[in-house]
Design an enzyme around this catalytic site. Structure first.
Site, PDB file in Angstrom:
ATOM      1  N   HIS A   1       1.825   2.091   8.187  1.00 17.36           N
ATOM      2  CA  HIS A   1       0.925   1.515   9.198  1.00 17.36           C
ATOM      3  C   HIS A   1       1.479   0.261   9.842  1.00 17.36           C
ATOM      4  CE1 HIS A   1      -0.090  -0.151   5.251  1.00 17.36           C
ATOM      5  NE2 HIS A   1      -0.273  -1.275   5.899  1.00 17.36           N
ATOM      6  N   GLU A   2       2.598  -0.268   9.313  1.00 14.80           N
ATOM      7  CA  GLU A   2       3.195  -1.455   9.938  1.00 14.80           C
ATOM      8  C   GLU A   2       4.290  -0.967  10.878  1.00 14.80           C
ATOM      9  OE1 GLU A   2       4.687  -3.948   6.807  1.00 14.80           O
ATOM     10  OE2 GLU A   2       2.728  -4.186   5.867  1.00 14.80           O
TER      11      GLU A   2
ATOM     12  N   LEU B   1      -7.460 -12.691  -0.514  1.00 20.27           N
ATOM     13  CA  LEU B   1      -6.894 -11.469   0.065  1.00 20.27           C
ATOM     14  C   LEU B   1      -6.349 -10.553  -1.033  1.00 20.27           C
ATOM     15  CD1 LEU B   1      -5.905 -10.364   3.055  1.00 20.27           C
ATOM     16  CD2 LEU B   1      -3.671 -10.776   2.033  1.00 20.27           C
TER      17      LEU B   1
ATOM     18  N   CYS C   1     -19.871  -2.819  14.481  1.00 21.45           N
ATOM     19  CA  CYS C   1     -19.040  -2.431  15.631  1.00 21.45           C
ATOM     20  C   CYS C   1     -19.768  -2.727  16.935  1.00 21.45           C
ATOM     21  CB  CYS C   1     -18.701  -0.945  15.570  1.00 21.45           C
ATOM     22  SG  CYS C   1     -17.341  -0.572  14.451  1.00 21.45           S
TER      23      CYS C   1
ATOM     24  N   CYS D   1     -16.508  -3.210  10.214  1.00 18.39           N
ATOM     25  CA  CYS D   1     -16.989  -1.820  10.231  1.00 18.39           C
ATOM     26  C   CYS D   1     -16.931  -1.232   8.816  1.00 18.39           C
ATOM     27  CB  CYS D   1     -16.128  -0.975  11.168  1.00 18.39           C
ATOM     28  SG  CYS D   1     -16.564   0.790  11.111  1.00 18.39           S
TER      29      CYS D   1
ATOM     30  N   ILE E   1      -5.661  -8.211  -4.047  1.00 11.14           N
ATOM     31  CA  ILE E   1      -6.519  -7.139  -4.561  1.00 11.14           C
ATOM     32  C   ILE E   1      -6.298  -7.039  -6.068  1.00 11.14           C
ATOM     33  CG2 ILE E   1      -7.062  -4.685  -4.440  1.00 11.14           C
ATOM     34  CD1 ILE E   1      -6.064  -4.747  -1.534  1.00 11.14           C
TER      35      ILE E   1
ATOM     36  N   THR F   1       0.838  -1.209   0.000  1.00 11.72           N
ATOM     37  CA  THR F   1       0.000   0.000   0.000  1.00 11.72           C
ATOM     38  C   THR F   1       0.870   1.255   0.000  1.00 11.72           C
ATOM     39  OG1 THR F   1      -1.678  -1.180   1.234  1.00 11.72           O
ATOM     40  CG2 THR F   1      -1.815   1.219   1.293  1.00 11.72           C
TER      41      THR F   1
ATOM     42  N   ILE G   1     -11.383 -11.457   2.086  1.00  7.55           N
ATOM     43  CA  ILE G   1     -10.744 -11.189   3.386  1.00  7.55           C
ATOM     44  C   ILE G   1     -10.127  -9.795   3.346  1.00  7.55           C
ATOM     45  CG2 ILE G   1      -8.960 -11.906   5.028  1.00  7.55           C
ATOM     46  CD1 ILE G   1     -10.913 -14.123   4.753  1.00  7.55           C
TER      47      ILE G   1
ATOM     48  N   HIS H   1       2.084   1.881  -3.410  1.00  5.86           N
ATOM     49  CA  HIS H   1       1.046   2.512  -4.253  1.00  5.86           C
ATOM     50  C   HIS H   1       0.987   4.015  -3.976  1.00  5.86           C
ATOM     51  CE1 HIS H   1      -0.684  -1.036  -6.086  1.00  5.86           C
ATOM     52  NE2 HIS H   1      -0.766  -1.631  -4.910  1.00  5.86           N
TER      53      HIS H   1
ATOM     54  N   CYS I   1     -21.484   1.642  14.362  1.00 11.85           N
ATOM     55  CA  CYS I   1     -22.309   0.995  13.335  1.00 11.85           C
ATOM     56  C   CYS I   1     -22.790  -0.356  13.854  1.00 11.85           C
ATOM     57  CB  CYS I   1     -21.526   0.840  12.027  1.00 11.85           C
ATOM     58  SG  CYS I   1     -20.204  -0.378  12.105  1.00 11.85           S
TER      59      CYS I   1
HETATM   60  P1  NAD Z   1       2.952  -8.731  -3.529  1.00  6.71           P
HETATM   61  O1  NAD Z   1       2.525  -7.857  -4.646  1.00  6.71           O
HETATM   62  O2  NAD Z   1       4.292  -8.541  -2.907  1.00  6.71           O
HETATM   63  O3  NAD Z   1       2.859 -10.262  -3.991  1.00  6.71           O
HETATM   64  C1  NAD Z   1       2.038 -10.718  -5.017  1.00  6.71           C
HETATM   65  C2  NAD Z   1       2.777 -11.844  -5.700  1.00  6.71           C
HETATM   66  O4  NAD Z   1       1.923 -12.428  -6.694  1.00  6.71           O
HETATM   67  C3  NAD Z   1       4.053 -11.398  -6.419  1.00  6.71           C
HETATM   68  O5  NAD Z   1       5.174 -12.073  -5.890  1.00  6.71           O
HETATM   69  C4  NAD Z   1       3.778 -11.758  -7.878  1.00  6.71           C
HETATM   70  O6  NAD Z   1       4.948 -12.205  -8.548  1.00  6.71           O
HETATM   71  C5  NAD Z   1       2.751 -12.882  -7.702  1.00  6.71           C
HETATM   72  N1  NAD Z   1       2.013 -13.217  -8.928  1.00  6.71           N
HETATM   73  C6  NAD Z   1       1.778 -12.445 -10.027  1.00  6.71           C
HETATM   74  N2  NAD Z   1       1.145 -13.161 -10.974  1.00  6.71           N
HETATM   75  C7  NAD Z   1       0.965 -14.406 -10.476  1.00  6.71           C
HETATM   76  C8  NAD Z   1       0.388 -15.598 -10.989  1.00  6.71           C
HETATM   77  N3  NAD Z   1      -0.166 -15.639 -12.190  1.00  6.71           N
HETATM   78  N4  NAD Z   1       0.378 -16.693 -10.205  1.00  6.71           N
HETATM   79  C9  NAD Z   1       0.926 -16.663  -8.979  1.00  6.71           C
HETATM   80  N5  NAD Z   1       1.496 -15.561  -8.435  1.00  6.71           N
HETATM   81  C10 NAD Z   1       1.516 -14.450  -9.168  1.00  6.71           C
HETATM   82  O7  NAD Z   1       1.819  -8.615  -2.430  1.00  6.71           O
HETATM   83  P2  NAD Z   1       1.752  -8.929  -0.847  1.00  6.71           P
HETATM   84  O8  NAD Z   1       2.228  -7.747  -0.095  1.00  6.71           O
HETATM   85  O9  NAD Z   1       2.323 -10.266  -0.534  1.00  6.71           O
HETATM   86  O10 NAD Z   1       0.174  -8.964  -0.709  1.00  6.71           O
HETATM   87  C11 NAD Z   1      -0.575  -9.990  -1.367  1.00  6.71           C
HETATM   88  C12 NAD Z   1      -1.848  -9.454  -1.980  1.00  6.71           C
HETATM   89  O11 NAD Z   1      -2.752  -9.079  -0.937  1.00  6.71           O
HETATM   90  C13 NAD Z   1      -1.681  -8.205  -2.836  1.00  6.71           C
HETATM   91  O12 NAD Z   1      -2.607  -8.286  -3.927  1.00  6.71           O
HETATM   92  C14 NAD Z   1      -2.085  -7.087  -1.902  1.00  6.71           C
HETATM   93  O13 NAD Z   1      -2.591  -5.946  -2.621  1.00  6.71           O
HETATM   94  C15 NAD Z   1      -3.186  -7.745  -1.112  1.00  6.71           C
HETATM   95  N6  NAD Z   1      -3.451  -7.220   0.223  1.00  6.71           N
HETATM   96  C16 NAD Z   1      -4.741  -7.279   0.652  1.00  6.71           C
HETATM   97  C17 NAD Z   1      -5.057  -6.883   1.939  1.00  6.71           C
HETATM   98  C18 NAD Z   1      -6.462  -7.007   2.393  1.00  6.71           C
HETATM   99  O14 NAD Z   1      -6.744  -6.595   3.515  1.00  6.71           O
HETATM  100  N7  NAD Z   1      -7.341  -7.600   1.599  1.00  6.71           N
HETATM  101  C19 NAD Z   1      -4.060  -6.421   2.798  1.00  6.71           C
HETATM  102  C20 NAD Z   1      -2.736  -6.388   2.353  1.00  6.71           C
HETATM  103  C21 NAD Z   1      -2.439  -6.807   1.061  1.00  6.71           C
HETATM  104 ZN    ZN Z   2     -18.252   0.757  12.667  1.00  6.24          ZN
END
Ligand code: NAD
Ligand code: ZN
Length: 344
Positions: A63-64, A262, A99, A107, A264, A40, A286, A43, A96
């Site tokens: 945030h970490e 998870l 919560c 939330c 995105i 994040t 998630i 980004h 809400c």
């Molecule tokens: P990251 O971007 O470091 O890792 C994603 C991995 O996916 C990379 O190593 C990439 O090479 C791999 N990848 C790409 N194409 C692929 C394919 N076809 N098959 C298999 N793997 C492939 O991300 P991260 O920090 O480990 O986080 C994982 C995911 O979770 C990210 O999409 C991030 O945005 C998301 N995320 C979601 C939340 C949430 O609360 N839902 C929180 C944190 C991160």
């Molecule tokens: Zn709330």
């Protein structure tokens, strides 16, 4: 105080002197010791479409973190100066329906630390007392600084029972690798992880996955054969956000298989819904962590032998944050952490 600020609506992140945050009666002020760089944050650095639509310039990001309590508001009676703490990165509304029912992770009005309010890439961060997690003795500061992403991994990996099950993780980023380690720790039979990036597959092998495969050259159907699996993977953890990874997963699940998502996606993903319907798959999104059951589970798993230390590949001083962001951008990294202990 020193802080890494998104001060302009353009690519970059700037080291600035900003006023120390003030505490209200329910708040806790923390001196930051270590921080982790999250996708994040990258980004926000890059100022992509998501970041420019969400972030107000002038924001201290991050945030970490782990830190030490240095001041508490007058209402705070269960925390003491000097305690080692991290913060849950979602500040919830408290009013809400979810919560009030105790489901704070659901939330709908959550505010993100380092996204919607000032974050932890700074000498000090202030959070409401209800967002503070006190670390148990014996958890290293470095590991404590990545409880936030470890929490994403734990929340996803434990979304469905994995004991004795065959688990597929798509995406060996830091979170996918930690989720694989957690699934192993929680008693999965086989844990297969896929990622096109060889650096990350090698990193995944260090946490004891059964196999780390390149999805471009190895069919998961072949892996199923190799591991003498009967029907397909029982549990899928989608950790890449990549459309073809998700479609591959759907094609390799057992009947009644369960998928926790998870990752995105950066675009809409079309899938063959017949696979979901006829194979009676469960798909679950998630987000974040459960407050605070996930934090509790992280702690007890670390206390009972879960080892994710190899996922930290880069350690640097906060002044070298540009190098940290470069390492993240390269893809040839696990977790990158910044050391804030010396800010003089
Ligand atoms: P990251 O971007 O470091 O890792 C994603 C991995 O996916 C990379 O190593 C990439 O090479 C791999 N990848 C790409 N194409 C692929 C394919 N076809 N098959 C298999 N793997 C492939 O991300 P991260 O920090 O480990 O986080 C994982 C995911 O979770 C990210 O999409 C991030 O945005 C998301 N995320 C979601 C939340 C949430 O609360 N839902 C929180 C944190 C991160
Ligand atoms: Zn709330």
């Amino acid at each position: 105080m020193k802080a890494l600020v998104k001060s302009r609506a353009e690519r970059g992140l700037w080291l600035e002197d900003v006023p120390e945050p003030e505490i209200g009666i329910n708040d806790v002020k923390i001196r930051v010791l270590y921080t982790g760089i999250c996708g994040t944050d990258l980004h926000i650095y890059e100022w992509d479409a998501w970041a420019s639509s969400v972030i107000q310039p002038g924001l201290t990001i991050g945030h970490e973190f782990v830190g030490e309590v240095v001041a508490i508001g007058s209402n705070v009676d269960d925390l003491a100066i000097g305690q080692i703490v991290s913060g849950e990165g979602h500040v919830v509304c408290g009013r809400c329906r979810n919560c009030l029912a105790g489901r704070r992770h659901l939330c709908a009005h959550t505010m993100g630390v380092g996204v919607n309010r000032n974050g932890a890439f700074a000498e000090f961060v202030v959070l409401p007392m209800s967002n503070i997690w006190q670390h148990s003795k014996g958890i290293s500061l470095e590991i404590a600084s990545i409880f936030d992403p470890l929490g994403n991994a734990v929340h996803t990996a434990l979304a469905f029972p994995v004991l004795g099950e065959d688990v597929l993780v798509t995406g060996a980023g830091p979170i996918g690798i930690m989720a694989a380690a957690v699934a192993r720790h929680a008693g999965a039979r086989h844990v297969v992880i896929s990622d096109p990036n060889p650096y990350r597959r090698a990193l995944a092998e260090k946490v004891g996955v059964t196999l780390a495969v390149d999805p471009r050259t190895t069919l998961l159907a072949k892996i199923q054969n190799q591991l003498h699996m009967q029907e397909g993977f029982d549990v899928g953890l989608e950790m890449s956000g990549n459309p073809s990874a998700f479609r591959d997963m759907l094609s390799n699940m057992s009947h009644g298989g369960k998928i926790a998502m998870l990752g995105i996606p950066s675009e809409q993903i079309a899938i063959d819904w017949n696979q979901v319907v006829f194979n009676q798959l469960t798909l679950r999104g998630i987000y974040g962590r459960e407050m605070y059951e996930t934090w509790y589970m992280m702690t007890v798993m670390l206390e009972t032998g879960l080892d994710i230390s190899s996922v930290i590949t880069h350690r640097m001083n906060w002044r070298d944050y540009e190098d940290g962001f470069s390492a993240m951008r390269s893809g040839n990294s696990g977790k990158v952490i910044l050391d804030w202990r010396d800010v003089s």
